[in-house]
Design a protein around this motif. Structure first.
Motif, PDB file in Angstrom:
ATOM      1  N   ILE A  38       0.809  -1.223   0.000  1.00  0.00           N
ATOM      2  CA  ILE A  38       0.000   0.000   0.000  1.00  0.00           C
ATOM      3  C   ILE A  38       0.841   1.272   0.000  1.00  0.00           C
ATOM      4  N   GLY A  39       2.171   1.128   0.177  1.00  0.00           N
ATOM      5  CA  GLY A  39       3.029   2.300   0.153  1.00  0.00           C
ATOM      6  C   GLY A  39       2.807   3.233   1.319  1.00  0.00           C
ATOM      7  N   HIS A  40       2.431   2.669   2.483  1.00  0.00           N
ATOM      8  CA  HIS A  40       2.150   3.473   3.656  1.00  0.00           C
ATOM      9  C   HIS A  40       2.673   2.739   4.885  1.00  0.00           C
ATOM     10  N   SER A  41       3.063   3.466   5.912  1.00  0.00           N
ATOM     11  CA  SER A  41       3.646   2.872   7.103  1.00  0.00           C
ATOM     12  C   SER A  41       2.674   1.887   7.771  1.00  0.00           C
ATOM     13  N   VAL A  42       3.162   0.669   8.049  1.00  0.00           N
ATOM     14  CA  VAL A  42       2.344  -0.368   8.697  1.00  0.00           C
ATOM     15  C   VAL A  42       3.160  -1.011   9.811  1.00  0.00           C
ATOM     16  N   THR A  43       2.570  -1.121  10.986  1.00  0.00           N
ATOM     17  CA  THR A  43       3.162  -1.916  12.065  1.00  0.00           C
ATOM     18  C   THR A  43       2.077  -2.845  12.615  1.00  0.00           C
ATOM     19  N   ILE A  44       2.495  -4.020  13.071  1.00  0.00           N
ATOM     20  CA  ILE A  44       1.580  -4.964  13.727  1.00  0.00           C
ATOM     21  C   ILE A  44       2.251  -5.384  15.031  1.00  0.00           C
ATOM     22  N   ASP A  45       1.685  -4.961  16.151  1.00  0.00           N
ATOM     23  CA  ASP A  45       2.250  -5.278  17.460  1.00  0.00           C
ATOM     24  C   ASP A  45       1.631  -6.560  18.004  1.00  0.00           C
ATOM     25  N   THR A  46       2.453  -7.368  18.672  1.00  0.00           N
ATOM     26  CA  THR A  46       1.996  -8.577  19.338  1.00  0.00           C
ATOM     27  C   THR A  46       2.145  -8.370  20.842  1.00  0.00           C
ATOM     28  N   PHE A  47       1.029  -8.431  21.576  1.00  0.00           N
ATOM     29  CA  PHE A  47       1.055  -8.124  22.998  1.00  0.00           C
ATOM     30  C   PHE A  47       1.075  -9.362  23.883  1.00  0.00           C
ATOM     31  N   GLU A  48       0.396 -10.397  23.489  1.00  0.00           N
ATOM     32  CA  GLU A  48       0.256 -11.564  24.357  1.00  0.00           C
ATOM     33  C   GLU A  48      -0.048 -12.793  23.514  1.00  0.00           C
ATOM     34  N   ALA A  92     -12.997  -3.496  11.558  1.00  0.00           N
ATOM     35  CA  ALA A  92     -12.761  -4.009  10.208  1.00  0.00           C
ATOM     36  C   ALA A  92     -13.030  -2.941   9.158  1.00  0.00           C
ATOM     37  N   LEU A  93     -14.103  -2.178   9.334  1.00  0.00           N
ATOM     38  CA  LEU A  93     -14.412  -1.093   8.392  1.00  0.00           C
ATOM     39  C   LEU A  93     -13.294  -0.050   8.405  1.00  0.00           C
ATOM     40  N   ARG A  94     -12.815   0.270   9.609  1.00  0.00           N
ATOM     41  CA  ARG A  94     -11.722   1.239   9.722  1.00  0.00           C
ATOM     42  C   ARG A  94     -10.454   0.693   9.080  1.00  0.00           C
ATOM     43  N   LEU A  95     -10.195  -0.605   9.269  1.00  0.00           N
ATOM     44  CA  LEU A  95      -9.008  -1.217   8.683  1.00  0.00           C
ATOM     45  C   LEU A  95      -9.063  -1.166   7.156  1.00  0.00           C
ATOM     46  N   VAL A  96     -10.236  -1.408   6.584  1.00  0.00           N
ATOM     47  CA  VAL A  96     -10.378  -1.321   5.124  1.00  0.00           C
ATOM     48  C   VAL A  96     -10.050   0.093   4.650  1.00  0.00           C
ATOM     49  N   ASP A  97     -10.564   1.108   5.346  1.00  0.00           N
ATOM     50  CA  ASP A  97     -10.233   2.490   4.987  1.00  0.00           C
ATOM     51  C   ASP A  97      -8.730   2.721   5.040  1.00  0.00           C
ATOM     52  N   MET A  98      -8.085   2.196   6.089  1.00  0.00           N
ATOM     53  CA  MET A  98      -6.648   2.376   6.230  1.00  0.00           C
ATOM     54  C   MET A  98      -5.895   1.694   5.093  1.00  0.00           C
ATOM     55  N   LEU A  99      -6.326   0.485   4.741  1.00  0.00           N
ATOM     56  CA  LEU A  99      -5.652  -0.253   3.667  1.00  0.00           C
ATOM     57  C   LEU A  99      -5.855   0.402   2.308  1.00  0.00           C
ATOM     58  N   THR A 176      -3.248  -8.762  19.042  1.00  0.00           N
ATOM     59  CA  THR A 176      -2.489  -7.923  18.107  1.00  0.00           C
ATOM     60  C   THR A 176      -3.116  -6.548  17.946  1.00  0.00           C
ATOM     61  N   ALA A 177      -2.355  -5.639  17.393  1.00  0.00           N
ATOM     62  CA  ALA A 177      -2.881  -4.338  16.985  1.00  0.00           C
ATOM     63  C   ALA A 177      -2.192  -3.920  15.697  1.00  0.00           C
ATOM     64  N   PHE A 178      -2.990  -3.698  14.655  1.00  0.00           N
ATOM     65  CA  PHE A 178      -2.490  -3.185  13.396  1.00  0.00           C
ATOM     66  C   PHE A 178      -2.474  -1.664  13.473  1.00  0.00           C
ATOM     67  N   LYS A 179      -1.424  -1.057  12.964  1.00  0.00           N
ATOM     68  CA  LYS A 179      -1.357   0.401  12.922  1.00  0.00           C
ATOM     69  C   LYS A 179      -0.929   0.823  11.521  1.00  0.00           C
TER      70      LYS A 179
END
Length: 206
Positions: A38-48, A92-99, A176-179
């Protein structure tokens, strides 16, 4: 969590820590792939990473009548099982907008394009995790195309449980948390190996 503590755990604390390390490495790799797409900054954090019985895993999703999005994948080969990546519907709707690099609030329903975007998130996350597991166990593992399920929380996980409960009563939940571009989208990733595969994993993850 009480359910998981009431029975003998399949993996020790050190093995769960090793599994968390695999998950962290996998989400880092998945984020890099999505970022390139997507050419945009992506991080996925793993908490537990937690080991749960299936009933407890279902409870982690909250109100069983709340709508959620689940991305479901099957894996087979030298080890076999199922994976589900879940998001609350609004997330999920917000994630689609982000993607899709759209203004938040643009996507109001999950159409075919949205399903494709969510499916790719599940595919990249699941593939990266399995690659980490396969490299560690020195096994050949294949993954199915993703299936995107939009339904009530109980129905989404029940549809998976109906297929896996005969083979396994153990679920590994990865919090997890996608950013993307500074906006977060929390989710849960469920890894459900069958009993024979779990036994094999437990002998390697020390």
């Amino acid at each position: 969590m009480a359910n998981s503590e009431a029975r003998e755990s399949k993996l020790s604390d050190s093995q769960l820590s090793r599994l968390k390390g695999l998950a962290s490495n996998a989400t880092t790799n998945a984020a890099a792939t999505l970022e390139a797409m997507i050419g945009h900054s992506v991080t996925i954090d793993t908490f537990e990473v937690a080991e749960l019985e299936i009933d407890a895993a279902q409870a982690m999703l909250g109100n069983p009548e709340d709508p959620i999005a689940g991305i479901y994948l099957i894996f087979d080969g030298d080890i076999t099982g199922h994976m589900v990546l879940t998001f609350g519907l609004e997330t999920a709707l917000r994630l689609v907008d982000m993607l899709m690099l759209e203004e938040l609030g643009t996507t109001t329903e999950i159409d075919e394009l949205s399903r494709s975007a969510l499916g790719e998130v599940g595919n990249q996350t699941g593939s990266a995790f399995l690659n980490s597991v396969a490299d560690t166990l020195h096994k050949d593992i294949r993954i199915s195309p993703p299936a995107v399920i939009i339904d009530m929380a109980a129905a989404v996980l029940n549809s998976v449980v109906a297929q896996v409960s005969i083979d396994s009563d153990t679920v590994f939940m990865v919090d997890t948390a996608f950013k993307i571009g500074g906006t977060k989208a929390p989710g849960m990733f469920f890894f459900i190996p069958d009993s024979a595969s779990l036994d094999e994993m437990s002998g390697v993850l020390d």
